[in-house]
Design a protein around this motif. Structure first.
Motif, mmCIF file in Angstrom:
data_model
loop_
_atom_site.group_PDB
_atom_site.id
_atom_site.type_symbol
_atom_site.label_atom_id
_atom_site.label_comp_id
_atom_site.label_asym_id
_atom_site.label_seq_id
_atom_site.Cartn_x
_atom_site.Cartn_y
_atom_site.Cartn_z
ATOM 1 N N ALA A 244 4.633 7.724 -8.353
ATOM 2 C CA ALA A 244 3.603 7.237 -7.435
ATOM 3 C C ALA A 244 2.236 7.287 -8.104
ATOM 4 C CB ALA A 244 3.594 8.076 -6.162
ATOM 5 N N PRO B 210 2.768 2.318 -5.315
ATOM 6 C CA PRO B 210 1.759 2.915 -4.438
ATOM 7 C C PRO B 210 2.378 4.080 -3.661
ATOM 8 C CG PRO B 210 1.814 0.517 -4.211
ATOM 9 C CD PRO B 210 3.027 0.905 -4.997
ATOM 10 N N PRO B 211 1.576 5.028 -3.212
ATOM 11 C CA PRO B 211 2.120 6.218 -2.528
ATOM 12 C C PRO B 211 2.980 5.898 -1.309
ATOM 13 C CG PRO B 211 -0.170 6.576 -3.122
ATOM 14 C CD PRO B 211 0.125 5.137 -3.418
ATOM 15 N N GLU B 212 2.565 4.925 -0.469
ATOM 16 C CA GLU B 212 3.330 4.622 0.741
ATOM 17 C C GLU B 212 4.729 4.097 0.406
ATOM 18 O OE1 GLU B 212 0.227 3.874 0.290
ATOM 19 O OE2 GLU B 212 -0.896 4.647 2.010
ATOM 20 N N ASP C 27 -0.719 -4.402 -2.107
ATOM 21 C CA ASP C 27 -0.207 -3.305 -2.937
ATOM 22 C C ASP C 27 0.593 -3.864 -4.104
ATOM 23 O OD1 ASP C 27 -1.398 -1.578 -1.195
ATOM 24 O OD2 ASP C 27 0.443 -1.022 -0.143
ATOM 25 N N LYS D 30 -1.918 6.448 -7.036
ATOM 26 C CA LYS D 30 -2.844 6.082 -5.955
ATOM 27 C C LYS D 30 -3.619 4.807 -6.259
ATOM 28 C CE LYS D 30 -6.581 9.006 -7.747
ATOM 29 N NZ LYS D 30 -7.458 10.168 -7.485
ATOM 30 N N TRP D 31 -3.843 4.497 -7.537
ATOM 31 C CA TRP D 31 -4.650 3.332 -7.910
ATOM 32 C C TRP D 31 -3.954 2.015 -7.616
ATOM 33 C CZ3 TRP D 31 -9.582 4.185 -8.874
ATOM 34 C CH2 TRP D 31 -9.972 5.440 -9.355
ATOM 35 N N LYS E 53 -2.605 1.196 -4.731
ATOM 36 C CA LYS E 53 -2.841 0.792 -3.343
ATOM 37 C C LYS E 53 -4.020 -0.177 -3.312
ATOM 38 C CE LYS E 53 -3.769 2.565 1.290
ATOM 39 N NZ LYS E 53 -2.657 1.777 1.859
#
Length: 312
Positions: free
Chosen positions: A243, A201-203, A256, A245-246, A248
């Motif tokens: 990374a 995930p991005p984070e 996540d 987005k899907w 998250k």
């Protein structure tokens, strides 16, 4: 008094511009990102005439002699010699037709072309954007209506939960959790293949980029992990960390999820029929054309090569 303002004519991109107004002529498209073409390879042997994409899995059985669980020893005068047995199972997924119709009047076309913002080109760009957005979701999440899965929720992939979130973990604990998901997939394949790709995930991807592990302050945890996991030492190439987005909220309970897999057509692929079009049709002052293609579902003949971890 009859006026023509933005509310009435902006559909063609023609606006009223005042004397002291400076209009920026650059077209600012919607801010949308998609990464499906980066993370999966296409199965290109499908055609617009196909309704299903399928593949087979072969299962072998070879009893030993004289011990069924041993090696195949035979004597010089043996007359009963065992042979291998083969079973072939087929798995199929739907190839679903996708289409959009583009239309405009000759008046709209002339007006938009005069101001340098051709409406036919913009509608084509909008259609391409929707195609890629739909493909992106189909690749990563699948489709509930069609009851098909994607790269982040494929049936048959191993699923475990993280001991604790990465935000509360040390760099060594993060590295251990990554090595564990790689080891789990490696063990599921009978120690045949260690995943070469890791989706985050991005984070969590940003967290790896921000943690410094070098005393000189010149190496992030993200760079360190590329060459300090079992993936690099077994495969001989750095672990490809990206990374998505899907991921998250993709885990059970909205947590996540981390995905370990190998981006190779042999192990996972996506059937697609690229967009085709029909000739432009004229109906009065309207010009119409239709674009169509087919989107399949993610295929993995070897789902054991993928592994998920929730709660990172």
């Amino acid at each position: 008094m009859l006026t023509f303002d933005q509310a009435t004519v902006d559909g063609t991109g023609a606006f009223l511009v005042g004397e002291l107004e400076r209009l920026d002529q650059e077209l600012n498209m919607p801010l949308v990102g998609y990464t499906w073409s980066r993370d999966i390879q296409l199965r290109e042997d499908v055609s617009i005439a196909d309704d299903i994409s399928s593949f087979t899995n072969s299962t072998f059985a070879a009893p030993g002699t004289p011990n069924p669980n041993g090696k195949n020893w035979i004597g010089k005068d043996s007359t009963a010699i065992a042979g291998p047995m083969v079973d072939i199972a087929k798995t199929g997924f739907p190839l679903t037709l996708w289409g959009m119709e583009l239309g405009w009047t000759v008046v709209e076309l002339a007006a938009a072309a005069k101001v340098g913002r051709p409406i036919d080109t913009q509608k084509y760009d909008a259609m391409q954007l929707k195609w890629n957005m739909d493909t992106d979701e189909q690749v990563y999440r699948g489709d509930n209506q069609l009851n098909v899965q994607g790269l982040t929720n494929y049936v048959g992939a191993a699923l475990t939960n993280a001991v604790k979130s990465w935000a509360t973990s040390t760099p060594d604990e993060i590295r251990a959790s990554i090595n564990k998901v790689l080891s789990d997939a490696w063990a599921a394949t009978g120690y045949t293949l260690v995943p070469r790709d890791l989706l985050l995930p991005p984070e969590q991807f940003g967290l790896l980029s921000s943690i410094i592990v070098s005393s000189a302050g010149n190496q992030s945890l993200l760079s360190y992990l590329r060459e300090n996991t079992i993936a690099y030492h077994q495969n001989g190439v750095p672990l490809n960390i990206r990374a998505v987005k899907w991921l998250k909220g993709a885990g059970v309970g909205g947590t996540d999820r981390m995905v370990a897999y190998t981006n190779d057509k042999k192990y996972v692929r996506f059937p697609m029929v690229p967009l085709l079009s029909v000739p432009v049709q004229y109906r009065g002052i309207y010009q119409l054309t239709t674009y169509y293609g087919k989107l399949g579902a993610v295929e993995s003949p070897y789902p054991e090569t993928m592994a998920y971890v929730d709660g990172i």
